[in-house]
Design an enzyme around this catalytic site. Structure first.
Site, PDB file in Angstrom:
ATOM      1  N   GLU A 169     -17.473 -35.791  82.674  1.00  0.00           N
ATOM      2  CA  GLU A 169     -16.210 -36.514  82.417  1.00  0.00           C
ATOM      3  C   GLU A 169     -15.804 -37.354  83.624  1.00  0.00           C
ATOM      4  O   GLU A 169     -15.117 -38.365  83.481  1.00  0.00           O
ATOM      5  CB  GLU A 169     -15.099 -35.518  82.021  1.00  0.00           C
ATOM      6  CG  GLU A 169     -15.319 -35.007  80.609  1.00  0.00           C
ATOM      7  CD  GLU A 169     -14.720 -33.635  80.321  1.00  0.00           C
ATOM      8  OE1 GLU A 169     -13.885 -33.158  81.114  1.00  0.00           O
ATOM      9  OE2 GLU A 169     -15.103 -33.044  79.305  1.00  0.00           O
ATOM     10  N   HIS A 178     -19.096 -33.541  87.237  1.00  0.00           N
ATOM     11  CA  HIS A 178     -18.919 -33.259  85.804  1.00  0.00           C
ATOM     12  C   HIS A 178     -19.059 -34.568  85.023  1.00  0.00           C
ATOM     13  O   HIS A 178     -18.625 -35.625  85.487  1.00  0.00           O
ATOM     14  CB  HIS A 178     -17.548 -32.622  85.553  1.00  0.00           C
ATOM     15  CG  HIS A 178     -17.418 -32.080  84.174  1.00  0.00           C
ATOM     16  ND1 HIS A 178     -17.121 -32.891  83.093  1.00  0.00           N
ATOM     17  CD2 HIS A 178     -17.606 -30.833  83.684  1.00  0.00           C
ATOM     18  CE1 HIS A 178     -17.117 -32.140  81.998  1.00  0.00           C
ATOM     19  NE2 HIS A 178     -17.403 -30.894  82.329  1.00  0.00           N
ATOM     20  N   GLY A 192     -16.059 -24.620  78.948  1.00  0.00           N
ATOM     21  CA  GLY A 192     -14.861 -25.442  78.820  1.00  0.00           C
ATOM     22  C   GLY A 192     -13.901 -24.844  77.808  1.00  0.00           C
ATOM     23  O   GLY A 192     -13.207 -23.857  78.099  1.00  0.00           O
ATOM     24  N   ASN A 211     -14.017 -23.807  83.285  1.00  0.00           N
ATOM     25  CA  ASN A 211     -13.465 -25.120  83.655  1.00  0.00           C
ATOM     26  C   ASN A 211     -12.303 -25.426  82.710  1.00  0.00           C
ATOM     27  O   ASN A 211     -12.511 -25.786  81.560  1.00  0.00           O
ATOM     28  CB  ASN A 211     -14.567 -26.185  83.540  1.00  0.00           C
ATOM     29  CG  ASN A 211     -14.037 -27.585  83.798  1.00  0.00           C
ATOM     30  OD1 ASN A 211     -12.918 -27.762  84.286  1.00  0.00           O
ATOM     31  ND2 ASN A 211     -14.844 -28.598  83.476  1.00  0.00           N
ATOM     32  N   TRP A 212     -11.094 -25.279  83.255  1.00  0.00           N
ATOM     33  CA  TRP A 212      -9.907 -25.470  82.404  1.00  0.00           C
ATOM     34  C   TRP A 212      -9.531 -26.943  82.238  1.00  0.00           C
ATOM     35  O   TRP A 212      -8.583 -27.258  81.507  1.00  0.00           O
ATOM     36  CB  TRP A 212      -8.721 -24.684  82.975  1.00  0.00           C
ATOM     37  CG  TRP A 212      -8.814 -23.211  82.721  1.00  0.00           C
ATOM     38  CD1 TRP A 212      -9.720 -22.571  81.915  1.00  0.00           C
ATOM     39  CD2 TRP A 212      -7.978 -22.185  83.269  1.00  0.00           C
ATOM     40  NE1 TRP A 212      -9.497 -21.214  81.931  1.00  0.00           N
ATOM     41  CE2 TRP A 212      -8.432 -20.949  82.753  1.00  0.00           C
ATOM     42  CE3 TRP A 212      -6.891 -22.188  84.151  1.00  0.00           C
ATOM     43  CZ2 TRP A 212      -7.821 -19.741  83.089  1.00  0.00           C
ATOM     44  CZ3 TRP A 212      -6.287 -20.984  84.486  1.00  0.00           C
ATOM     45  CH2 TRP A 212      -6.751 -19.779  83.955  1.00  0.00           C
ATOM     46  N   LYS A 213     -10.221 -27.821  82.964  1.00  0.00           N
ATOM     47  CA  LYS A 213      -9.935 -29.265  82.855  1.00  0.00           C
ATOM     48  C   LYS A 213      -8.424 -29.508  83.014  1.00  0.00           C
ATOM     49  O   LYS A 213      -7.781 -28.799  83.779  1.00  0.00           O
ATOM     50  CB  LYS A 213     -10.476 -29.813  81.530  1.00  0.00           C
ATOM     51  CG  LYS A 213     -11.935 -29.416  81.318  1.00  0.00           C
ATOM     52  CD  LYS A 213     -12.584 -30.113  80.176  1.00  0.00           C
ATOM     53  CE  LYS A 213     -14.003 -29.593  79.999  1.00  0.00           C
ATOM     54  NZ  LYS A 213     -14.751 -30.301  78.989  1.00  0.00           N
ATOM     55  N   SER A 216     -20.563 -26.136  74.880  1.00  0.00           N
ATOM     56  CA  SER A 216     -20.264 -25.370  73.668  1.00  0.00           C
ATOM     57  C   SER A 216     -20.680 -23.898  73.736  1.00  0.00           C
ATOM     58  O   SER A 216     -21.109 -23.321  72.730  1.00  0.00           O
ATOM     59  CB  SER A 216     -20.875 -26.060  72.443  1.00  0.00           C
ATOM     60  OG  SER A 216     -20.281 -27.337  72.269  1.00  0.00           O
ATOM     61  N   GLU A 250     -25.780 -29.459  81.795  1.00  0.00           N
ATOM     62  CA  GLU A 250     -24.822 -29.683  80.705  1.00  0.00           C
ATOM     63  C   GLU A 250     -25.194 -30.948  79.939  1.00  0.00           C
ATOM     64  O   GLU A 250     -24.795 -32.053  80.343  1.00  0.00           O
ATOM     65  CB  GLU A 250     -23.411 -29.866  81.269  1.00  0.00           C
ATOM     66  CG  GLU A 250     -22.882 -28.686  82.045  1.00  0.00           C
ATOM     67  CD  GLU A 250     -21.360 -28.652  82.004  1.00  0.00           C
ATOM     68  OE1 GLU A 250     -20.818 -27.700  81.446  1.00  0.00           O
ATOM     69  OE2 GLU A 250     -20.715 -29.583  82.500  1.00  0.00           O
ATOM     70  N   GLY A 263     -18.163 -29.866  74.252  1.00  0.00           N
ATOM     71  CA  GLY A 263     -17.011 -29.963  73.349  1.00  0.00           C
ATOM     72  C   GLY A 263     -17.358 -30.341  71.921  1.00  0.00           C
ATOM     73  O   GLY A 263     -16.480 -30.737  71.156  1.00  0.00           O
TER      74      GLY A 263
HETATM   75  C1  PEP Z   1     -17.695 -28.605  80.064  1.00  0.00           C
HETATM   76  O1  PEP Z   1     -16.937 -29.554  79.866  1.00  0.00           O
HETATM   77  O2  PEP Z   1     -18.190 -28.392  81.175  1.00  0.00           O
HETATM   78  C2  PEP Z   1     -18.002 -27.740  78.932  1.00  0.00           C
HETATM   79  C3  PEP Z   1     -19.017 -26.950  79.033  1.00  0.00           C
HETATM   80  O3  PEP Z   1     -17.158 -27.845  77.841  1.00  0.00           O
HETATM   81  P1  PEP Z   1     -17.290 -27.042  76.448  1.00  0.00           P
HETATM   82  O4  PEP Z   1     -17.568 -25.604  76.793  1.00  0.00           O
HETATM   83  O5  PEP Z   1     -15.978 -27.240  75.795  1.00  0.00           O
HETATM   84  O6  PEP Z   1     -18.419 -27.680  75.714  1.00  0.00           O
END
Ligand code: PEP
Length: 224
Positions: free
Chosen positions: A90, A88, A209, A8-10, A190, A154, A160
């Site tokens: 966010e 998600h 992410g 997921n490149w956001k 993470s 998640e 993050g």
């Molecule tokens: C995410 O936002 O779905 C995610 C898993 O981010 P990160 O890997 O940066 O924790």
């Protein structure tokens, strides 16, 4: 067996940066089933380089067309990608309710998209209670569509932050989710090149992410 490794490149990477990354990716062997979720604007370009079945959108609207400025429909996404992320954290934080997400899941599955549906508790919340409500309400009426749905567990506090649950906690959450809804379950929060191998042993894949933005660190996860 191959596991899903979803990136997921956001809101990161321009069109040219996205193209450069996937051109490199195409040239290397990866063991797992990699799916890239670039920004909407880069998705058609990424899809021309990778196959559609390795591409996804980070969100979708629930209507097919009409006066919905700024939205993108499941049918439009299906032209360039086979996957979509729905729910998600966010986006939930911006006010997307389980009711809205349920409409999105139904519209996306009707368009033939595979959905990665995100669930997870915030710091201090009861994981089972939160996840159960998100699944019951968000995936209501979709029991016949389990082939279209993948759940990503998640924990919001792990996204993050560099913090992850203990392995047995992830295992327990995956088992609990599977007892509620029969589908593949990913872990996200993470994941990096150091912990991916251990995590991939206990679930059907990972949603990544930050560590998916750098080619070498993503490659390490994709090869785990
Ligand atoms: C995410 O936002 O779905 C995610 C898993 O981010 P990160 O890997 O940066 O924790």
């Amino acid at each position: 067996m191959d596991k899903i490794v979803a990136a997921n490149w956001k809101m990161n990477k321009s069109i040219s940066q996205s193209e450069k990354f996937v051109r490199k990716l195409k040239k290397v062997d990866v063991r797992n089933n990699v799916i890239i979720f670039p920004s909407f604007i880069a998705l058609p370009a990424v899809s021309q380089i990778l196959e559609k079945e390795r591409c996804g959108a980070q969100d979708s609207f629930y209507e097919s067309s009409g006066a919905h400025t700024g939205e993108v429909s499941p049918e439009m996404i299906k032209e360039v990608a086979d996957y979509v992320i729905i729910g998600h954290s966010e986006r939930r934080a911006k006010g997307e309710t389980n009711e809205i997400l349920n409409k999105k899941v139904k519209a996306c599955s009707a368009a033939g998209l595979k959905i990665i549906f995100c669930v997870g508790e915030k710091e201090g919340e009861d994981s089972h209670a939160v996840v159960k409500k998100q699944i019951i309400e968000g995936l209501k009426g979709t029991d016949a569509l389990t082939d279209f749905v993948i759940i990503a567990y998640e924990p919001v506090w792990a996204i993050g932050t560099g913090k992850t649950p203990e392995t047995d906690e992830i295992m327990e959450a995956v088992k609990y989710i599977k007892s509620l809804y029969s589908c593949e379950v990913l872990y996200g929060g993470s994941v990096n090149g150091e912990n991916a191998e251990e995590i991939l042993k206990i679930c059907d894949g990972v949603l990544v992410g930050s560590a998916s933005l750098d080619f070498q660190s993503f490659l390490k996860i994709a090869r785990s």
